[in-house]
Motif scaffolding. Structure first.
Motif, mmCIF file in Angstrom:
data_model
loop_
_atom_site.group_PDB
_atom_site.id
_atom_site.type_symbol
_atom_site.label_atom_id
_atom_site.label_comp_id
_atom_site.label_asym_id
_atom_site.label_seq_id
_atom_site.Cartn_x
_atom_site.Cartn_y
_atom_site.Cartn_z
ATOM 1 N N PRO A 125 -11.811 -35.634 -17.226
ATOM 2 C CA PRO A 125 -10.493 -35.857 -17.880
ATOM 3 C C PRO A 125 -9.360 -35.221 -17.222
ATOM 4 O O PRO A 125 -8.213 -35.711 -16.969
ATOM 5 N N LEU A 145 -2.312 -30.457 -21.497
ATOM 6 C CA LEU A 145 -2.315 -31.379 -22.901
ATOM 7 C C LEU A 145 -2.692 -30.358 -23.990
ATOM 8 O O LEU A 145 -3.804 -29.663 -23.876
ATOM 9 N N ARG A 150 -6.723 -34.031 -26.938
ATOM 10 C CA ARG A 150 -7.368 -34.335 -25.714
ATOM 11 C C ARG A 150 -8.549 -35.431 -25.985
ATOM 12 O O ARG A 150 -9.113 -36.238 -25.334
ATOM 13 N N ARG A 153 -6.759 -38.680 -25.249
ATOM 14 C CA ARG A 153 -6.891 -38.788 -23.866
ATOM 15 C C ARG A 153 -8.235 -39.389 -23.443
ATOM 16 O O ARG A 153 -8.367 -40.347 -22.498
ATOM 17 N N LEU A 265 -2.378 -39.559 -15.715
ATOM 18 C CA LEU A 265 -3.081 -39.008 -16.960
ATOM 19 C C LEU A 265 -3.868 -37.819 -16.581
ATOM 20 O O LEU A 265 -3.639 -36.780 -17.113
ATOM 21 N N ARG A 266 -4.862 -38.218 -15.684
ATOM 22 C CA ARG A 266 -5.823 -37.001 -15.287
ATOM 23 C C ARG A 266 -5.100 -36.143 -14.354
ATOM 24 O O ARG A 266 -5.673 -34.885 -14.626
ATOM 25 N N GLU A 268 -2.488 -34.703 -15.354
ATOM 26 C CA GLU A 268 -1.564 -34.129 -16.140
ATOM 27 C C GLU A 268 0.003 -34.422 -15.856
ATOM 28 O O GLU A 268 0.898 -33.546 -16.527
ATOM 29 N N SER A 271 1.653 -35.032 -19.355
ATOM 30 C CA SER A 271 1.064 -34.122 -20.628
ATOM 31 C C SER A 271 2.311 -33.708 -21.275
ATOM 32 O O SER A 271 2.489 -33.572 -22.618
ATOM 33 N N CYS A 274 3.508 -36.372 -23.519
ATOM 34 C CA CYS A 274 2.585 -36.411 -24.538
ATOM 35 C C CYS A 274 2.576 -35.242 -25.689
ATOM 36 O O CYS A 274 2.671 -35.633 -26.949
ATOM 37 N N VAL A 280 -0.739 -39.845 -27.378
ATOM 38 C CA VAL A 280 -1.218 -40.259 -25.721
ATOM 39 C C VAL A 280 -1.057 -41.755 -25.494
ATOM 40 O O VAL A 280 -0.686 -41.989 -24.452
ATOM 41 N N VAL A 284 1.109 -43.587 -22.553
ATOM 42 C CA VAL A 284 0.244 -44.091 -21.441
ATOM 43 C C VAL A 284 0.879 -45.593 -21.491
ATOM 44 O O VAL A 284 1.206 -46.373 -20.380
#
Length: 375
Positions: A125, A145, A150, A153, A265-266, A268, A271, A274, A280, A284
Motif C-alpha cells: 500500500p 491516509l 485504507r 485504497r 497513491l502509494r 501518499e 492522501s 482523499c 479514494v 484517483v
C-alpha cells in the motif's frame, strides 16, 4: 431393365388397381418405348411424401437395388446434420450481452464483490522509507491516509494487480464500451484484432499492454469515456493522438498515466485530498483525468511528437506528485468551461486523419512494472 420390372414398379407407385396415389396436379408420363417411367414437373418433396424415392430403392419382384457407396452414405449424413450446426463460440466471440454498454459504477461493483484475495496479497500500500528519507517524509511529507479509507485504497491497488481476462463477460464489456465510445461504433468488435492498434494499443491483444497498471488502466479509460463531464475531453485527446504529425498511442499513454496515479497513491501524494473528500476512488479517477489533460495540453501547445514521449512522461510524473491539487483544480475549471461551451482542448486544429500510423514497438521508459520501491 425389362418391361415386367417397370410394370411392377408402376404397381408399387400407383397401386395395383391403377389408382393414382399422388396428389392432384401431378401426372406421370411414359416414354414412347414404355420402358422408362419419367416424372416431369414433380418436386422432390412430393416424391418423398408419397414414398416414391423409397420404392425405387427397395425390392420389387426380385429386383435388387445397387449397393450404396460409402461416399453417398457420408454425404447423406452430412446433409442431414446441416440443420443441427450451431454458431461457434469462443474467446473471440462478443460479450454475453452484446451491444450493452457498462458503466464505471457497474464495473467497480463487480470488483467489489468478486474474490480478489489472491491479488490483494501482492500489493504494497505505501512506499517503504528508511533513514533520512523516512524522517524527512515524517516531518515535511503529506499526511497519512485516514484509517477508514485504507480499505478503499487497497481495493484500487488490488485492481491494478488484476489482468485482463477475455473469457470474463464483464472484462469483455469494459473493452467493448471503451471501443464504442472512442470510435462511435454501434457494433461489437472482436476482443483480439488489429482494430485495437487504432485505439493506441501496441498489438492485437490489449492485455499485453496493461503491465504495471493492470485492469485499473481499463477502468480509468472506462471512467473517462462514460462520465458525461469527461467524455468530450477524452474524444478530443483521442483526436489529438491521431494527428498526422503529433500522433501518439492513446491507450498506451493512458496506461502510463494510470501508473503515475498508482505511484502517487502509494507515495501518499493524494492522501490530503482523499482525507478532505473522505473518498479514494473518485480522487484517483479525477487525478488520472487531470494528469491526462495536462499531458494533452503540453503535447499540443509545445508541439510534442512521439520522440518526446519519455521526457514528457517523466516531467509529468514529477509535477503530478508535487502538485496534485493544482492539476485537480485545472481539471475542475476546464470541465466547467467545457460544459458552457467556452473551452476546447484542440480548438480548430485538425487532428484526425487516415495517415496516422499504428503504434507498434513503442516503449515508454520508467513506466513498465509496478514494483515496490524503497527510499
Amino acid at each position: 431393365m425389362n418391361e415386367k420390372s417397370c410394370l411392377s414398379k408402376h404397381a408399387l407407385l400407383f397401386g395395383k388397381d391403377g389408382g393414382e396415389r399422388m396428389s392432384a396436379g401431378y401426372s406421370p408420363s411414359y416414354d414412347n418405348d414404355k420402358s422408362v417411367l419419367a416424372f416431369r414437373g414433380i418436386p422432390i418433396s412430393e416424391l418423398k411424401n408419397h414414398g416414391i424415392l423409397q420404392a425405387l430403392t427397395t425390392e420389387a419382384n426380385e429386383w435388387e437395388p445397387r449397393v450404396v457407396s460409402t461416399e453417398v452414405v457420408r454425404a447423406q449424413e452430412e446433409w442431414e446434420a446441416v440443420d443441427t450446426i450451431q454458431p461457434e463460440t469462443g474467446s473471440q466471440a462478443n460479450s454475453e450481452q452484446p451491444g450493452q454498454l457498462i458503466s464505471f459504477s457497474e464495473a467497480l461493483q463487480y470488483f467489489q464483490t468478486v474474490d480478489l484475495s489472491s491479488f490483494k496479497k501482492r500489493i504494497q500500500p505505501t512506499i517503504r522509507r528508511t533513514g533520512l528519507a523516512a524522517l524527512r517524509h515524517y516531518l515535511f511529507g503529506p499526511p497519512k491516509l485516514h484509517q477508514g479509507l485504507r480499505e478503499e485504497r487497497d481495493l484500487v491497488l488490488t485492481i491494478a494487480q488484476c489482468g485482463l481476462d477475455s473469457q470474463d463477460p464483464v472484462h469483455g464489456r469494459v473493452l467493448q464500451t471503451i471501443y464504442k465510445k472512442l470510435t462511435g461504433s454501434k457494433f461489437d468488435c472482436a476482443l483480439h484484432g488489429d482494430h485495437w492498434e487504432d485505439l493506441g494499443f501496441q498489438g492485437a491483444n490489449p492485455a499485453t499492454d496493461l503491465r504495471g497498471a493492470g485492469f485499473l488502466a481499463l477502468l480509468h479509460l472506462l471512467y473517462l469515456v462514460m462520465d458525461s463531464k469527461t467524455l468530450l475531453m477524452a474524444q478530443e485527446i483521442f483526436r489529438l493522438s491521431r494527428h498526422h504529425i503529433q500522433q501518439f498511442p492513446f491507450c498506451l499513454m493512458s496506461v502510463n498515466i494510470t501508473h503515475i496515479a498508482i505511484q502517487a497513491l502509494r507515495e501518499e501524494c493524494l492522501s490530503r485530498e482523499c482525507n478532505r473528500q473522505q473518498k479514494v476512488i473518485p480522487v484517483v479517477n479525477s487525478f488520472y483525468a487531470a494528469t491526462f489533460l495536462h499531458l494533452a495540453h503540453v503535447w499540443r501547445t509545445q508541439r510534442k511528437t512521439i520522440s518526446d514521449s519519455s521526457f514528457v512522461l517523466k516531467d509529468l510524473e514529477v509535477l503530478a506528485k508535487k502538485s496534485p491539487r493544482r492539476l485537480l483544480k485545472t481539471l475542475e475549471l476546464y470541465l466547467a468551461r467545457v460544459s458552457k461551451g467556452q473551452a476546447s482542448l484542440l480548438g480548430a486544429q485538425k487532428c484526425c486523419g487516415p495517415e496516422a500510423p499504428p503504434f507498434k514497438d513503442l516503449t515508454f521508459t520508467g513506466k513498465s512494472d509496478l514494483q515496490p520501491h524503497s527510499s
